[in-house]
Design a protein around this motif. Sequence first.
Motif, PDB file in Angstrom:
ATOM      1  N   SER A  70      -9.485   1.619   0.025  1.00  0.00           N
ATOM      2  CA  SER A  70      -8.704   2.833   0.281  1.00  0.00           C
ATOM      3  C   SER A  70      -7.466   2.527   1.118  1.00  0.00           C
ATOM      4  CB  SER A  70      -9.570   3.893   0.966  1.00  0.00           C
ATOM      5  OG  SER A  70      -9.885   3.505   2.284  1.00  0.00           O
ATOM      6  N   TRP A  71      -7.483   1.434   1.868  1.00  0.00           N
ATOM      7  CA  TRP A  71      -6.315   1.045   2.667  1.00  0.00           C
ATOM      8  C   TRP A  71      -5.146   0.643   1.779  1.00  0.00           C
ATOM      9  CZ3 TRP A  71      -9.147  -2.730   6.454  1.00  0.00           C
ATOM     10  CH2 TRP A  71      -9.969  -1.989   7.308  1.00  0.00           C
ATOM     11  N   LEU A  72      -5.414   0.218   0.567  1.00  0.00           N
ATOM     12  CA  LEU A  72      -4.331  -0.179  -0.332  1.00  0.00           C
ATOM     13  C   LEU A  72      -3.385   0.986  -0.610  1.00  0.00           C
ATOM     14  CD1 LEU A  72      -6.208  -2.462  -2.879  1.00  0.00           C
ATOM     15  CD2 LEU A  72      -4.576  -3.174  -1.139  1.00  0.00           C
ATOM     16  N   ALA A  73      -3.897   2.207  -0.531  1.00  0.00           N
ATOM     17  CA  ALA A  73      -3.056   3.384  -0.770  1.00  0.00           C
ATOM     18  C   ALA A  73      -2.042   3.589   0.357  1.00  0.00           C
ATOM     19  CB  ALA A  73      -3.928   4.630  -0.917  1.00  0.00           C
ATOM     20  N   LEU A  74      -2.266   2.959   1.509  1.00  0.00           N
ATOM     21  CA  LEU A  74      -1.346   3.093   2.634  1.00  0.00           C
ATOM     22  C   LEU A  74      -0.096   2.226   2.460  1.00  0.00           C
ATOM     23  CD1 LEU A  74      -3.959   2.933   5.536  1.00  0.00           C
ATOM     24  CD2 LEU A  74      -2.912   4.971   4.536  1.00  0.00           C
ATOM     25  N   ILE A  75      -0.138   1.296   1.520  1.00  0.00           N
ATOM     26  CA  ILE A  75       0.990   0.388   1.297  1.00  0.00           C
ATOM     27  C   ILE A  75       2.008   1.090   0.411  1.00  0.00           C
ATOM     28  CG2 ILE A  75       1.706  -1.821   0.329  1.00  0.00           C
ATOM     29  CD1 ILE A  75      -1.137  -2.825   0.864  1.00  0.00           C
ATOM     30  N   GLY A  76       3.242   1.076   0.844  1.00  0.00           N
ATOM     31  CA  GLY A  76       4.298   1.718   0.076  1.00  0.00           C
ATOM     32  C   GLY A  76       5.419   0.756  -0.243  1.00  0.00           C
ATOM     33  N   LEU A  82       7.674  -1.371  -6.581  1.00  0.00           N
ATOM     34  CA  LEU A  82       7.569  -2.240  -5.405  1.00  0.00           C
ATOM     35  C   LEU A  82       6.268  -1.988  -4.650  1.00  0.00           C
ATOM     36  CD1 LEU A  82      11.164  -2.393  -3.894  1.00  0.00           C
ATOM     37  CD2 LEU A  82       9.827  -4.244  -4.866  1.00  0.00           C
ATOM     38  N   ALA A  83       5.858  -0.723  -4.566  1.00  0.00           N
ATOM     39  CA  ALA A  83       4.589  -0.407  -3.904  1.00  0.00           C
ATOM     40  C   ALA A  83       3.430  -1.041  -4.658  1.00  0.00           C
ATOM     41  CB  ALA A  83       4.410   1.104  -3.806  1.00  0.00           C
ATOM     42  N   ALA A  84       3.457  -0.953  -5.991  1.00  0.00           N
ATOM     43  CA  ALA A  84       2.392  -1.558  -6.792  1.00  0.00           C
ATOM     44  C   ALA A  84       2.398  -3.076  -6.641  1.00  0.00           C
ATOM     45  CB  ALA A  84       2.560  -1.166  -8.265  1.00  0.00           C
ATOM     46  N   ASP A  85       3.585  -3.678  -6.595  1.00  0.00           N
ATOM     47  CA  ASP A  85       3.676  -5.127  -6.409  1.00  0.00           C
ATOM     48  C   ASP A  85       3.153  -5.541  -5.032  1.00  0.00           C
ATOM     49  OD1 ASP A  85       4.688  -5.492  -8.922  1.00  0.00           O
ATOM     50  OD2 ASP A  85       6.775  -5.669  -8.277  1.00  0.00           O
ATOM     51  N   ASN A  86       3.472  -4.762  -4.002  1.00  0.00           N
ATOM     52  CA  ASN A  86       2.972  -5.070  -2.662  1.00  0.00           C
ATOM     53  C   ASN A  86       1.451  -5.000  -2.613  1.00  0.00           C
ATOM     54  OD1 ASN A  86       5.586  -5.403  -1.778  1.00  0.00           O
ATOM     55  ND2 ASN A  86       5.730  -3.375  -0.860  1.00  0.00           N
ATOM     56  N   ARG A  87       0.882  -4.003  -3.260  1.00  0.00           N
ATOM     57  CA  ARG A  87      -0.583  -3.895  -3.311  1.00  0.00           C
ATOM     58  C   ARG A  87      -1.177  -5.078  -4.076  1.00  0.00           C
ATOM     59  NH1 ARG A  87       0.670   1.864  -4.972  1.00  0.00           N
ATOM     60  NH2 ARG A  87       0.805   2.919  -2.969  1.00  0.00           N
ATOM     61  N   ARG A  88      -0.515  -5.475  -5.157  1.00  0.00           N
ATOM     62  CA  ARG A  88      -0.992  -6.607  -5.947  1.00  0.00           C
ATOM     63  C   ARG A  88      -0.944  -7.892  -5.122  1.00  0.00           C
ATOM     64  NH1 ARG A  88       2.074  -6.024 -10.228  1.00  0.00           N
ATOM     65  NH2 ARG A  88       0.516  -4.796 -11.307  1.00  0.00           N
ATOM     66  N   ILE A  89       0.106  -8.080  -4.333  1.00  0.00           N
ATOM     67  CA  ILE A  89       0.211  -9.266  -3.482  1.00  0.00           C
ATOM     68  C   ILE A  89      -0.930  -9.313  -2.487  1.00  0.00           C
ATOM     69  CG2 ILE A  89       1.582 -10.324  -1.633  1.00  0.00           C
ATOM     70  CD1 ILE A  89       4.097  -9.378  -3.153  1.00  0.00           C
ATOM     71  N   VAL A  90      -1.199  -8.181  -1.828  1.00  0.00           N
ATOM     72  CA  VAL A  90      -2.268  -8.138  -0.821  1.00  0.00           C
ATOM     73  C   VAL A  90      -3.615  -8.422  -1.469  1.00  0.00           C
ATOM     74  CG1 VAL A  90      -3.514  -6.609   0.761  1.00  0.00           C
ATOM     75  CG2 VAL A  90      -1.033  -6.622   0.756  1.00  0.00           C
ATOM     76  N   VAL A 106       4.124 -11.430  -9.679  1.00  0.00           N
ATOM     77  CA  VAL A 106       4.965 -10.387  -9.090  1.00  0.00           C
ATOM     78  C   VAL A 106       6.435 -10.585  -9.445  1.00  0.00           C
ATOM     79  CG1 VAL A 106       5.641  -9.317  -6.900  1.00  0.00           C
ATOM     80  CG2 VAL A 106       3.310 -10.046  -7.234  1.00  0.00           C
ATOM     81  N   GLY A 107       6.852 -11.827  -9.621  1.00  0.00           N
ATOM     82  CA  GLY A 107       8.228 -12.095  -9.992  1.00  0.00           C
ATOM     83  C   GLY A 107       9.156 -12.235  -8.806  1.00  0.00           C
ATOM     84  N   CYS A 108       8.724 -12.949  -7.772  1.00  0.00           N
ATOM     85  CA  CYS A 108       9.575 -13.194  -6.620  1.00  0.00           C
ATOM     86  C   CYS A 108       9.286 -14.592  -6.071  1.00  0.00           C
ATOM     87  CB  CYS A 108       9.368 -12.134  -5.544  1.00  0.00           C
ATOM     88  SG  CYS A 108       7.717 -12.100  -4.844  1.00  0.00           S
ATOM     89  N   TRP A 114       5.492 -13.709   0.794  1.00  0.00           N
ATOM     90  CA  TRP A 114       4.835 -13.804   2.105  1.00  0.00           C
ATOM     91  C   TRP A 114       5.340 -12.703   3.025  1.00  0.00           C
ATOM     92  CZ3 TRP A 114       6.483 -14.440   7.111  1.00  0.00           C
ATOM     93  CH2 TRP A 114       5.481 -14.682   8.053  1.00  0.00           C
ATOM     94  N   ARG A 115       6.648 -12.439   3.003  1.00  0.00           N
ATOM     95  CA  ARG A 115       7.225 -11.391   3.853  1.00  0.00           C
ATOM     96  C   ARG A 115       6.677 -10.018   3.474  1.00  0.00           C
ATOM     97  NH1 ARG A 115      11.917  -9.264   2.472  1.00  0.00           N
ATOM     98  NH2 ARG A 115      12.512 -11.165   1.386  1.00  0.00           N
ATOM     99  N   ARG A 116       6.572  -9.758   2.168  1.00  0.00           N
ATOM    100  CA  ARG A 116       6.045  -8.464   1.726  1.00  0.00           C
ATOM    101  C   ARG A 116       4.565  -8.332   2.044  1.00  0.00           C
ATOM    102  NH1 ARG A 116       8.588  -8.034  -4.209  1.00  0.00           N
ATOM    103  NH2 ARG A 116       7.159  -6.272  -4.367  1.00  0.00           N
ATOM    104  N   TRP A 117       3.811  -9.445   1.957  1.00  0.00           N
ATOM    105  CA  TRP A 117       2.386  -9.438   2.308  1.00  0.00           C
ATOM    106  C   TRP A 117       2.209  -9.136   3.791  1.00  0.00           C
ATOM    107  CZ3 TRP A 117      -0.179 -13.548   5.106  1.00  0.00           C
ATOM    108  CH2 TRP A 117      -1.561 -13.423   5.161  1.00  0.00           C
ATOM    109  N   THR A 118       2.985  -9.796   4.649  1.00  0.00           N
ATOM    110  CA  THR A 118       2.915  -9.572   6.091  1.00  0.00           C
ATOM    111  C   THR A 118       3.307  -8.139   6.440  1.00  0.00           C
ATOM    112  OG1 THR A 118       3.515 -11.882   6.416  1.00  0.00           O
ATOM    113  CG2 THR A 118       3.676 -10.451   8.323  1.00  0.00           C
ATOM    114  N   ALA A 119       4.375  -7.648   5.826  1.00  0.00           N
ATOM    115  CA  ALA A 119       4.812  -6.275   6.086  1.00  0.00           C
ATOM    116  C   ALA A 119       3.757  -5.266   5.643  1.00  0.00           C
ATOM    117  CB  ALA A 119       6.135  -6.003   5.371  1.00  0.00           C
ATOM    118  N   SER A 120       3.081  -5.539   4.553  1.00  0.00           N
ATOM    119  CA  SER A 120       2.033  -4.633   4.074  1.00  0.00           C
ATOM    120  C   SER A 120       0.858  -4.595   5.046  1.00  0.00           C
ATOM    121  CB  SER A 120       1.549  -5.064   2.693  1.00  0.00           C
ATOM    122  OG  SER A 120       2.589  -4.996   1.762  1.00  0.00           O
TER     123      SER A 120
END
Length: 161
Positions: A70-76, A82-90, A106-108, A114-120
């Motif tokens: 349920s925490w994955l829904a908190l990632i935007g 981009l939100a879906a990609d951030n959730r996929r990275i995590v 993800v295509g990056c 790593w930056r998007r994973w940390t930010a998430s």
Amino acid sequence: MTPREIEDRFEEAALTLKRLPNPPSSGARGYGRSWPEYVHEAKHAYGYEPARMRVIPNAREIQRMEEALSWLALIGGETEQLAADNRRIVWMRAEGHRWQTICRHVGCVRSTAWRRWTASLLTISKALKKLEKKPAQTVGAKSTGAEQGAKPRGGGASGAP
């Protein structure tokens, strides 16, 4: 919770999800899957292959997994993609995928992933701290009228004649 604790919980959730039973007939059937599985050789029918032990998670582990999912829904993100990609990275990182595989999906580049994973993880941490600070409110609780500052209703034994 710290981002490190959140990362550990996601890894635990991925392991719990992997350990859940998934019987062969529980998924969607494709073409040609209406016939039952049959044994080609007699030696495979009677335990010729070694037995595999599978540890099924208990209710507490499943509950912790559902909470982490349920925490994955908190990632935007700036956009829904981009939100879906951030959730996929995590989630892929929780499953133990290498950064190279994650970047391909993800295509990056690695530093961006790593930056998007940390930010998430930081976003989830801040959101959870904000939820902890909120006082617990009961949903659907009715007022009894006995609270401080409540005005008595007219009628009844204590009301004016």
